[in-house]
Enzyme design. Structure first.
Site, short mmCIF file in Angstrom:
data_model
loop_
_atom_site.label_atom_id
_atom_site.label_comp_id
_atom_site.label_asym_id
_atom_site.label_seq_id
_atom_site.Cartn_x
_atom_site.Cartn_y
_atom_site.Cartn_z
CD GLU A 74 39.65 14.14 1.24
OE1 GLU A 74 39.05 13.06 1.16
OE2 GLU A 74 40.09 14.74 0.27
CD GLU A 81 34.55 8.23 -1.85
OE1 GLU A 81 34.91 9.29 -2.35
OE2 GLU A 81 35.35 7.31 -1.52
N1 LIG Z 1 26.88 3.77 -7.73
C1 LIG Z 1 27.07 4.92 -8.40
N2 LIG Z 1 26.07 5.46 -9.11
C2 LIG Z 1 26.25 6.62 -9.79
N3 LIG Z 1 27.40 7.31 -9.83
C3 LIG Z 1 28.44 6.83 -9.13
C4 LIG Z 1 28.35 5.61 -8.37
N4 LIG Z 1 29.54 5.38 -7.78
C5 LIG Z 1 30.33 6.39 -8.14
N5 LIG Z 1 29.69 7.26 -8.95
C6 LIG Z 1 30.25 8.48 -9.57
O1 LIG Z 1 31.67 8.36 -9.61
C7 LIG Z 1 32.30 9.39 -8.83
C8 LIG Z 1 33.51 8.83 -8.15
O2 LIG Z 1 33.10 7.77 -7.30
P1 LIG Z 1 33.77 7.52 -5.88
O3 LIG Z 1 33.54 8.77 -5.08
O4 LIG Z 1 33.32 6.24 -5.33
O5 LIG Z 1 35.26 7.40 -6.36
P2 LIG Z 1 36.60 7.87 -5.64
O6 LIG Z 1 37.66 7.74 -6.67
O7 LIG Z 1 36.74 7.13 -4.36
O8 LIG Z 1 36.32 9.45 -5.35
P3 LIG Z 1 37.26 10.44 -4.51
O9 LIG Z 1 38.26 10.96 -5.52
O10 LIG Z 1 36.31 11.53 -4.03
O11 LIG Z 1 37.85 9.66 -3.38
C9 LIG Z 1 31.21 9.90 -7.89
O12 LIG Z 1 31.43 11.26 -7.49
C10 LIG Z 1 29.95 9.74 -8.74
O13 LIG Z 1 29.79 10.84 -9.63
#
Ligand SMILES: Nc1ncnc2c1ncn2[C@@H]1O[C@H](COP(=O)(O)OP(=O)(O)OP(=O)(O)O)[C@@H](O)[C@H]1O
Length: 133
Positions: A74, A81
């Site tokens: 995690e 991220e």
């Molecule tokens: N800049 C980007 N370009 C392309 N795809 C992206 C980008 N940012 C996010 N994504 C897509 O969106 C998904 C989720 O983004 P991110 O991991 O930032 O969100 P999160 O809600 O914090 O995720 P998690 O649930 O793992 O904490 C990523 O796995 C990816 O597939």
């Protein structure tokens, strides 16, 4: 004054400064990462269940290993991220997607390992508790 209030960009000069930044990192994780908080709650419930079922020390160590593997995955996911967002911001980028998806995949793999350990440790103990066995 907390270490968040200064704008240090260079190396830490002593152990306590390094330690204080590490604690800041843990606080940021707790404040901003919902999935990590969820995994911490699950970890606490697993430890309580292990205590209640009098799990042996060896099995308890396996459970602890599984918990820390998931938490570490995690933390690495959160780092990926942040770095990806730092590099590409709000723009769609195929490599950014792959990096974030792979980091999330790492958490999934770690969670799978933890579930296998949990089943191996708890299933025999829970089966023993079934009255009609
Ligand atoms: N800049 C980007 N370009 C392309 N795809 C992206 C980008 N940012 C996010 N994504 C897509 O969106 C998904 C989720 O983004 P991110 O991991 O930032 O969100 P999160 O809600 O914090 O995720 P998690 O649930 O793992 O904490 C990523 O796995 C990816 O597939």
């Amino acid at each position: 004054m907390g270490s968040k209030d200064n704008k240090q960009v260079g190396k830490n000069t002593n152990f306590w400064q390094s330690f204080s930044h590490a604690i800041d990192g843990c606080k940021t994780l707790l404040k901003t990462e919902r999935n990590l908080r969820f995994h911490l709650v699950v970890a606490l419930l697993i430890i309580i269940l292990a205590g209640g079922l009098h799990v042996g020390w060896n099995q308890f160590l396996w459970l602890l290993l599984a918990i820390f593997v998931v938490l570490t995955a995690e933390v690495l996911n959160s780092i990926v991220e942040r770095i990806v967002d730092l590099l590409v911001g709000n723009h769609f980028n195929q490599l950014a997607k792959e990096a974030k998806d792979m980091a999330a995949g790492g958490v999934l793999l770690a969670t799978g390992f933890a579930m296998v350990v949990g089943i191996i440790v708890f299933l025999p103990l829970l089966i023993k508790l079934i009255p009609w066995r």
